[in-house]
Enzyme design. Structure first.
Site, PDB file in Angstrom:
ATOM      1  CD  GLU A 225      -3.018  -1.203   2.181  1.00 36.91           C
ATOM      2  OE1 GLU A 225      -2.753  -0.707   3.278  1.00 36.91           O
ATOM      3  OE2 GLU A 225      -4.118  -1.724   1.902  1.00 36.91           O
TER       4      GLU A 225
ATOM      5  CG  ASP B 119      -7.403  -5.800   4.887  1.00 35.25           C
ATOM      6  OD1 ASP B 119      -6.939  -6.016   6.006  1.00 35.25           O
ATOM      7  OD2 ASP B 119      -7.526  -4.656   4.406  1.00 35.25           O
TER       8      ASP B 119
ATOM      9  CD  GLU C  53      -9.752  -1.780   8.449  1.00 33.87           C
ATOM     10  OE1 GLU C  53      -8.805  -2.373   9.005  1.00 33.87           O
ATOM     11  OE2 GLU C  53      -9.662  -1.247   7.334  1.00 33.87           O
TER      12      GLU C  53
HETATM   13  C1  GCU Z   1      -6.210  -2.316   5.963  1.00 33.62           C
HETATM   14  C2  GCU Z   1      -6.559  -1.016   6.633  1.00 33.62           C
HETATM   15  C3  GCU Z   1      -5.445  -0.022   6.548  1.00 33.62           C
HETATM   16  C4  GCU Z   1      -4.158  -0.638   7.032  1.00 33.62           C
HETATM   17  C5  GCU Z   1      -3.875  -1.933   6.295  1.00 33.62           C
HETATM   18  C6  GCU Z   1      -2.698  -2.710   6.860  1.00 33.62           C
HETATM   19  O1  GCU Z   1      -6.187  -2.167   4.578  1.00 33.62           O
HETATM   20  O2  GCU Z   1      -7.724  -0.482   6.049  1.00 33.62           O
HETATM   21  O3  GCU Z   1      -5.804   1.088   7.334  1.00 33.62           O
HETATM   22  O4  GCU Z   1      -3.104   0.234   6.885  1.00 33.62           O
HETATM   23  O5  GCU Z   1      -4.974  -2.779   6.399  1.00 33.62           O
HETATM   24  O6  GCU Z   1      -2.935  -3.708   7.513  1.00 33.62           O
HETATM   25  O7  GCU Z   1      -1.575  -2.333   6.656  1.00 33.62           O
END
Ligand code: GCU
Length: 618
Positions: free
Chosen positions: A245, A324, A352
Site C-alpha cells: 500500500e 484483509d 475495522e
Molecule cells: C487495511 C486497513 C489499513 C491498514 C492496512 C494494513 O487495509 O484499512 O488502514 O493500513 O490494512 O494492515 O496495513
C-alpha cells in the site's frame, strides 16, 4: 455490585492503579497480591506469590491449599500466575493445576497509533500515549495498560502505526529517550516495546539510498540498532510494512523481501531482536476490468517461492485470511505453504470491518476456526491489531474488551474453547446472576453470526462503504482499485477462485483444495468466496441462492432485535448498561440498513422476488 476503582472491568477485583516504582516483575506480583489481599472478599483465599528461578521465565505453578493460593513462578510467570489465581477466584472456578506456560513466546499487540494522536482504524478514542506529535500520557494509565496486558499474558506492545508517518520515524532516534522512558513504565509488567520502522529511513537521514545490499545502508542500520538497544535493552524488535500500500520497501531497489528483511534482522540479531515483516502485499492499484488478477492470490504468489530464505529472527506476519480482516475468509494459504519460514498470525481486535466497536462481534470463534484449520504448530508467533483508546472504558464498546481479553488467552493457549473464554470474560467483568451470565455469554457467542448474516453472507465480503468500512454499499468497491469485487450481475454473483477461475484453491494443500474447489462440498459460509454461482443455484437445504441471501439479511436483523431484548433484561452496572444500549440502537439501525440495501440491490439485479413476500424495495 463491586465499586470499581478502575473502569477496566476484568481487573475490578483488584482495581487500583498499580503502584509506581515497581521496578521488577516480582515486586509487581507482590504488589498485585497485596492489593488483591486487601480488597478480597472475606471468604476468598489469600494470594502468595513466590519467585522460583528454576522455572522458565514465563511459567508458573499454582497450588491451592485452604485459605491460600501459592503462586510459584519464573521472573515473569509469577506475575502471570498472580493474575491467573485472582481470575480463578473471581470466576469461582478451581485454580488450574500443573505447570502453566505460554504456547507462543511472542504475543504481540500492534497499535496503529499515529503521533498526532489519531489511531488508524481506531474506534475507542484517541491514542493513549501520543498527541500533538509527541508522547503525551498519564503514567498511571500506562501502568494500568501494563496490568491489563500482563493479566492475559500479552508481552509485546508495538506502539506506532505500521504506516509510519513523520514524526514517528524519530521514535528510535530523535525521541529515543522518551521511548525508553515509556518502555520503563511497561517493563515491570513483562511487556516489551516494538516499534514500526520505515524501510526508507536511511534516505530520510541523508543517505542516497535505502538499498538493503548497499554497505553504507547496512552500516547505518547497524549503528541505529546499537543506539536503540543501548537505550532500551529489551526492545523486542521492529515491525515493518514494506512494499505494501505505497510503503517503501526493497522492491524499489530491485531487491527481494528476504534481502530487505534479513539485512535488518542481522542488525538486530546481536541484541536478540526480531524483525516482524508483514506479508500484506498486493496490487492496490488494480484495474477492475482485469479479472485475471485476484488479490487473495497475491501474497502466496510472492512469498511461496521465497520460503526458506528468511533469517531465523525474521517473522513473516500473515493476516489470518488472504484478503484483509474480513468477517469470513478461509485461512491464508501461506500458513500451509511456508514450511521453512517463521510465520506470525495477525489478527485484528479493532473492528475495522466487523462493526467498529458499535456492532457486537465476538472474535474467539473466528480464531478457533483459523487455528483449527491451519494447526498451531505452523505458527511461530501471534499478533493482533489493538482496539484500545482513550475512552473511559478503553475499547469504545464496553463489551469489545472481550476481544482483547480473549486474544491474550488464545495467545497463551490456542487450544482454548471460545465459549469458555467468553464466559470467563463475562464472569471476570460483571457480577451477574447465573441466568443473566448465560444470556450474555450466549448473546456474545452468537454476535458474529448475526453480523455475518447482514453484512457478508456466503463469504460475500466487501459490500461495505469504502470510506468508512461501516454500513452497506454494494457497489462501493466494485469499480475501484483495491481488488475487492463481487462482480454481481443480473444472473450470478461471486468469483470463481478454483482452477477454472483465478486458481486460489490451487494454493492450498489437497484437503483444503478438495473442500473448497467443489461447490457441493465448499462450506456455505465460503460458497461465494470461492465460486461464482447463479441466483437460482440450489443450496444443500433446497433453498435457492438468492433466497438464502434474502433470508440471511432478514434473520440478521431479527437476531439483532433479539439481542436488544436480551441486553435490556441484563442488570449491568452503569455506565456500561447505557453505553451498551446506545450502541445496540445504532447496531439495529445498521442491520436494518444492510438488510434493506443488500436485499434491494439483489432484487433489482435479479428480478427474483422473496418467496415469503417480505418488504424489498422495487
Ligand atoms: C487495511 C486497513 C489499513 C491498514 C492496512 C494494513 O487495509 O484499512 O488502514 O493500513 O490494512 O494492515 O496495513
Amino acid at each position: 455490585m463491586n465499586n470499581w476503582k478502575t473502569r477496566y472491568a476484568w481487573l475490578r477485583e483488584f482495581g487500583e492503579p498499580a503502584p509506581a516504582g515497581t521496578d521488577c516483575p516480582f515486586h509487581t506480583a507482590e504488589a498485585e497480591a497485596e492489593i488483591y489481599n486487601r480488597n478480597r472478599k472475606e471468604d476468598a483465599p489469600r494470594l502468595k506469590p513466590v519467585l522460583d528461578e528454576t522455572l522458565p521465565e514465563e511459567a508458573y505453578i499454582l497450588k491451592s491449599g485452604g485459605s491460600e493460593i501459592q503462586i510459584k513462578g519464573g521472573s515473569k510467570g509469577v506475575l502471570y500466575g498472580t493474575y491467573a489465581a485472582a481470575g480463578s477466584v473471581t470466576e469461582k472456578v478451581p485454580v488450574p493445576e500443573g505447570l502453566n506456560a505460554p504456547y507462543w513466546s511472542l504475543r504481540m499487540l500492534d497499535s496503529w497509533d499515529n503521533m498526532d494522536g489519531s489511531v488508524e482504524r481506531g474506534y475507542a478514542g484517541r491514542s493513549i500515549w501520543f498527541e500533538a506529535d509527541r508522547y503525551s500520557y498519564d503514567p498511571a494509565r500506562i501502568r494500568q495498560l501494563g496490568r491489563m496486558l500482563a493479566s492475559v499474558g500479552i508481552n509485546v506492545l508495538c506502539i506506532n502505526n505500521v504506516n509510519v508517518h513523520v514524526p514517528a520515524q524519530d521514535l528510535l532516534d530523535g525521541m529515543l529517550d522518551e521511548t525508553a522512558a515509556f518502555a520503563d513504565l511497561l517493563r515491570p509488567f513483562g511487556v516489551r516495546l516494538m516499534v514500526s520502522v520505515d524501510f526508507s529511513l536511511p534516505l530520510q537521514r541523508g543517505l542516497v539510498s535505502a538499498d538493503p545490499l548497499d554497505e553504507n545502508v547496512c552500516l547505518w542500520w547497524k549503528n541505529f540498532a546499537e543506539r536503540a538497544w543501548k537505550a532500551i535493552p529489551d526492545l523486542a524488535g521492529y515491525l515493518i510494512k514494506a512494499d505494501s500500500e505505497h510503503r517503501p520497501g526493497p522492491n524499489t531497489y530491485g531487491r527481494t523481501h528476504p534481502e530487505g528483511a534479513n539485512m535488518l534482522a542481522r542488525s538486530v540479531a546481536p541484541y536478540g531482536g526480531v524483525v516482524v515483516w508483514r506479508a500484506f502485499v498486493y496490487n492496490c492499484t488494480q484495474d477492475w476490468r482485469d479479472a485475471s488478477t485476484d488479490r487473495p492470490c497475491a501474497a502466496y504468489d510472492l512469498y511461496h517461492p521465497l520460503d526458506g530464505q528468511f533469517d531465523e529472527n525474521v517473522i513473516l506476519q500473515v493476516k489470518y485470511g488472504p484478503f484483509d480482516f474480513q468477517v469470513r475468509e478461509p485461512a491464508s494459504p501461506l500458513f500451509y505453504g511456508m514450511k521453512n519460514t517463521h510465520l506470525g498470525c495477525e489478527l485484528q481486535l479493532a473492528q475495522e470491518y466487523t462493526g467498529q466497536q458499535i456492532d457486537l462481534f465476538a472474535m474467539p470463534a473466528l480464531w478457533r476456526e483459523i487455528f483449527d484449520s491451519v494447526g498451531t504448530e505452523r505458527i511461530h508467533a501471534v499478533a493482533a491489531v489493538g482496539n484500545l483508546g482513550r475512552d473511559a472504558c478503553w475499547t469504545g464498546h464496553p463489551f469489545a474488551a472481550l476481544n482483547l481479553y480473549a486474544y491474550g488467552r488464545f495467545a497463551w493457549n490456542p487450544g482454548v474453547n471460545p465459549a469458555e473464554i467468553v464466559r470467563s470474560w463475562v464472569r471476570q467483568t460483571y457480577d451477574l446472576p447465573s441466568e443473566q451470565e448465560d444470556a450474555l455469554t450466549d448473546m456474545l457467542m452468537k454476535s458474529r453470526s448475526a453480523y455475518e448474516k447482514y453484512t457478508a453472507t456466503l463469504g460475500l465480503d466487501w459490500m461495505m462503504r469504502p470510506e468508512t468500512h461501516y454500513g452497506p454499499s454494494p457497489y462501493g468497491y466494485e469499480f475501484d482499485v483495491w481488488g475487492t469485487y463481487t462482480r454481481a450481475d443480473r444472473d450470478a454473483v461471486g468469483t470463481d477462485r478454483t482452477k477454472t477461475g483465478t486458481g486460489l484453491t490451487e494454493q492450498y494443500p489437497e484437503e483444503q483444495k478438495a473442500l473448497y474447489s467443489d461447490s457441493s462440498s465448499c462450506p456455505d459460509e465460503l460458497l461465494l468466496f470461492f465460486h461464482r454461482l447463479p441466483y437460482t443455484w440450489r443450496m444443500r437445504d433446497g433453498r435457492t441462492l438468492i433466497q438464502r441471501i434474502y433470508d440471511d439479511h432478514f434473520e440478521g436483523f431479527d437476531e439483532v432485535q433479539k439481542m436488544q431484548k436480551t441486553l435490556a433484561d441484563l442488570s449491568l452496572p452503569e455506565p456500561d448498561a447505557q453505553e451498551a444500549a446506545e450502541r445496540m440502537n445504532l447496531q439495529l439501525l445498521n442491520a436494518r440498513e444492510w438488510r434493506d440495501v443488500i436485499n434491494t440491490f439483489f432484487y433489482r439485479l435479479s428480478g427474483i422476488p422473496d418467496e415469503h413476500g417480505r418488504k424489498i424495495w422495487p
